[in-house]
Design an enzyme around this catalytic site. Structure first.
Site, PDB file in Angstrom:
ATOM      1  N   ASN B 212       0.856  -1.183   0.000  1.00  0.00           N
ATOM      2  CA  ASN B 212       0.000   0.000   0.000  1.00  0.00           C
ATOM      3  C   ASN B 212       0.885   1.223   0.000  1.00  0.00           C
ATOM      4  OD1 ASN B 212       0.576   1.067   2.645  1.00  0.00           O
ATOM      5  ND2 ASN B 212      -0.470  -0.748   3.403  1.00  0.00           N
ATOM      6  N   LEU B 214       1.905   3.440   2.070  1.00  0.00           N
ATOM      7  CA  LEU B 214       2.796   3.878   3.138  1.00  0.00           C
ATOM      8  C   LEU B 214       3.718   2.778   3.640  1.00  0.00           C
ATOM      9  CD1 LEU B 214       0.679   6.217   5.380  1.00  0.00           C
ATOM     10  CD2 LEU B 214       2.657   6.791   3.971  1.00  0.00           C
ATOM     11  N   ASP B 215       3.139   1.671   4.003  1.00  0.00           N
ATOM     12  CA  ASP B 215       3.942   0.624   4.642  1.00  0.00           C
ATOM     13  C   ASP B 215       4.723  -0.176   3.614  1.00  0.00           C
ATOM     14  OD1 ASP B 215       1.384  -0.050   7.064  1.00  0.00           O
ATOM     15  OD2 ASP B 215       3.182   1.199   7.213  1.00  0.00           O
ATOM     16  N   GLU B 216       5.745  -0.831   4.099  1.00  0.00           N
ATOM     17  CA  GLU B 216       6.439  -1.802   3.278  1.00  0.00           C
ATOM     18  C   GLU B 216       5.617  -3.074   3.222  1.00  0.00           C
ATOM     19  OE1 GLU B 216      10.223  -2.491   4.893  1.00  0.00           O
ATOM     20  OE2 GLU B 216      10.748  -0.368   4.967  1.00  0.00           O
TER      21      GLU B 216
END
Lengths: 270, 270, 270, 270
Positions: B212, B214-216
């Site tokens: 997504n 933002l996250d890894e």
């Protein structure tokens, strides 16, 4: 188990296991295409009529079959040492704190210097000097001590003598050695001095099965550590000791979990 | 394929393959005990009625089933870049000399600086500037270019913008990113300057799926390189580039060989 | 020694040493251009009027001067532990066999479990329970035991409690810690479980000075080990222990040889 | 510079530099105690009467003196290749994007296959076939092409022929080679096939100076990469290529920054 490869092997093997009500909780296969040979390691759970399962497997498998059915439990070993402490000390600590699935039954040294260390872990130490004996005589004496413990594996934790072929033949596939390795290789005395003079930038260690008195056998684990021109031969030896003890422990962890298959002069490790 | 785990699964699956006359030339399984989930990758040879095989597999497998049946052939990709050349250049060379099972269909940059490099390999380059556009507008423009090529994967080869969740949602599990990693992690601008000031001794790179904005997402490959106090921030960045390009190539090799399964936020790699 | 940088520094310093008849057998310098600061480590041999040499050096050096003149001899340390044995055991063996230039004066544990191990090496063990005490009370009790030994360094060999700022302030630049490190970083309880669930492919360890109760201080040594999806959280922890003990020993070897300079939040290591 | 070691050397050298108004911005020394030899690398800034400085240094230094005074600028090189692209491609990209302090003047191949790649970077390619020529004739032809460019270094980027001693003698200490390395070493044709059959677990690469036609010269950089039983000989070769190209680039970076001293058969690297 391992055997010649053919179509339908996994199907046939898993049918036998399934019919015995066994649950496969982990499974690995590998086919060596050059040798047309199949290797499989399965962890199963369930009540097991071992003899019956093995017999049925033999009926479904093609030629060249080896089957080992082993319970997941600690392996019994005897350790051979000379004077260096680093691999032995590391193994003693792992044994003491259950970091390796191992029982150390005894330690045998051709020098007595490590006796006091071993004693602190309440493990028998046998000093079997090589002085005044032929290699065969010395090895025979060691073999008798080893045999009295009935170990599953013999670990050479910096045992600095070449074992006779007679000794090796008594324990086929059951002797594990650790030794330093260099790029390029250095032959003869004092390899760290040679490595220093050659200015190597990495120092390695190789854990391997001992297949006969001269050659190295199948490699189990290898690793290296970086060094530079400011490392003296003594510093290099010290760095080498660190990589040796870690590589030996990694190799033993794999072997004691029954994850290492030997195929000719190489290993298949699941 | 992957599905819920139960007893007899491998037996059932291999029976289907055997009944279709398929020969398994490579097979790997893994059971995630925490999730009670089973993963299996089989390379088979033989004439294949794909639809029929998949249908039969669905009938024998328990719930949570995913099956992918893919031919061993080059994967089609589009690469996104900004200004840095090292990962792109490495991929172009591997593509040119068949070192990766890949077709690079096009390269898209939010700056034009790498256009001339791409042109030397006779691959289309699309300059899609982000200036004067919202993130969503820019991403939508890129998505249109990407979609025109129908790639199987999108590779972010040092694409230095965060992708919007809308973009990511269009290509689930098909976007791969490479980024530098540090111990400890550094947040914000100029991480190499921060790493220098913190005096880190290793610099790493992580290749991962983008899950997504933002996250890894799930990690595919990681590696590190040693640095020391004499490395300036610029030296560290240079060392970082070397590890980034190798790690990205390693990750892509695994993905293009269909060896990477995603399980929640982690990968199973055979 | 370290001080502000200016032209002619090495010339001035070596003149002082030369005039005292000292022979430089090893010399390293580093200039931190950002801080305009100069660092130099020289190994000298010869008869030495230490007070006089230091006084003369102060007269030739510009501002910001630190000079340490230390003999090459074993450092005295006290080790703090909790329950984990791997770093402690490794240090005990190195001490026993002179693999580190160190005297271990005592071991202090907030649990008694490692007492028997320490006893085998004839080193005093102090059990200082934290139960029913505030952090400050407990730290004060530990500090009293530590102070009674007058150690040069305090080594936290998997001491799993955060030290109070008061404790840290008593031993500035003299406390060394080892801890696991991950990419990405995991905060909170059970980092290996988090690492497993995140599917990391490498696990690292960082040895660093403790600069205050919360933050990490200057990094001395770091390294990593490869893991994969088949490693359980328990396997990862075991791999982590191997890298932790090696990294801690590497860091201590450098410190005990007086090769580590601290500059702000980073280290210069010669 | 390097020379015999004696007391007061650094003092004497820095006095010369100071008297000429030169500022030392980076300085490294090393004493080889076995050879009683001193090595020093200083980066200085200031206006420089090179001839005068060198002459004065000669007057203060004891015997065995080598002094090189080089400006910090790009090095001119000629690259020799055969058929493999990976090291050449990597160097071309680094050259193109200023990732190495280098000018690639020309590429010479004993096969024409890499000509089109080189052409894309606007660098001359010379195809000098070895067919129907003695080694000496072929080397002489190559030497003439090389000499026409007056390069400072010759880089063998997977040049798969042994150079004659006559060729090597023309460029003493100026030829750099990269080759794969294994533990143990494999001699003869197809080393990756041998490595596969031996089941090695790591594959390495060594960058070194070419000191004569047969033996390896001083080692500049080495590194390794992990492999396992599932790697075919072809996979191992591919992994080997990745480590080769990175190690070669690391070695060249050090050489081009004038950080590599040769001492007998080893290197001192600052």
């Amino acid at each position: 188990m391992d055997c010649l490869d053919r179509k339908g092997l996994i199907y046939d093997i898993t049918r036998v296991l399934f019919n015995h009500g066994l649950n496969i909780i982990s499974n690995d296969e590998f086919v060596d295409n050059q040798l047309n040979h199949f290797y499989m390691r399965a962890e199963v759970e369930g009540e097991l009529d071992a003899e019956q399962v093995i017999q049925e497997l033999y009926t479904v498998l093609p030629g060249g079959v080896n089957i080992q059915l082993v319970p997941q439990q600690k392996k019994n070993i005897v350790i051979l040492v000379t004077k260096e402490h680093h691999c032995l000390g590391d193994l003693l600590l792992r044994y003491e704190f259950n970091d390796l699935q191992v029982n150390i039954l005894a330690v045998i040294g051709n020098y007595p210097v490590l006796e006091s260390l071993v004693a602190r872990f309440s493990i028998p130490f046998h000093f079997v000097s090589h002085e005044g004996k032929t290699r065969e005589e010395h090895d025979e004496e060691i073999a008798q001590v080893v045999q009295s413990y009935q170990p599953e594996y013999i670990v050479l934790a910096k045992y600095m003598r070449v074992l006779s072929s007679g000794f090796v033949a008594q324990f086929p596939g059951r002797i594990i050695n650790i030794h330093h390795s260099f790029l390029p290789a250095f032959i003869g005395a004092n390899p760290y001095k040679q490595a220093y003079e050659r200015g190597v930038k990495i120092i390695g260690a190789t854990a391997h099965f001992v297949s006969n008195e001269l050659d190295e056998g199948p490699i189990i684990a290898q690793n290296v550590i970086q060094v530079n021109h400011a490392h003296s031969a003594r510093d290099m030896a010290q760095s080498g000791r660190d990589v040796e003890k870690i590589v030996l422990a990694q190799a033993l962890k794999l072997i004691f979990a029954d994850k290492v298959f030997v195929s000719g002069n190489r290993t298949i490790i699941f």
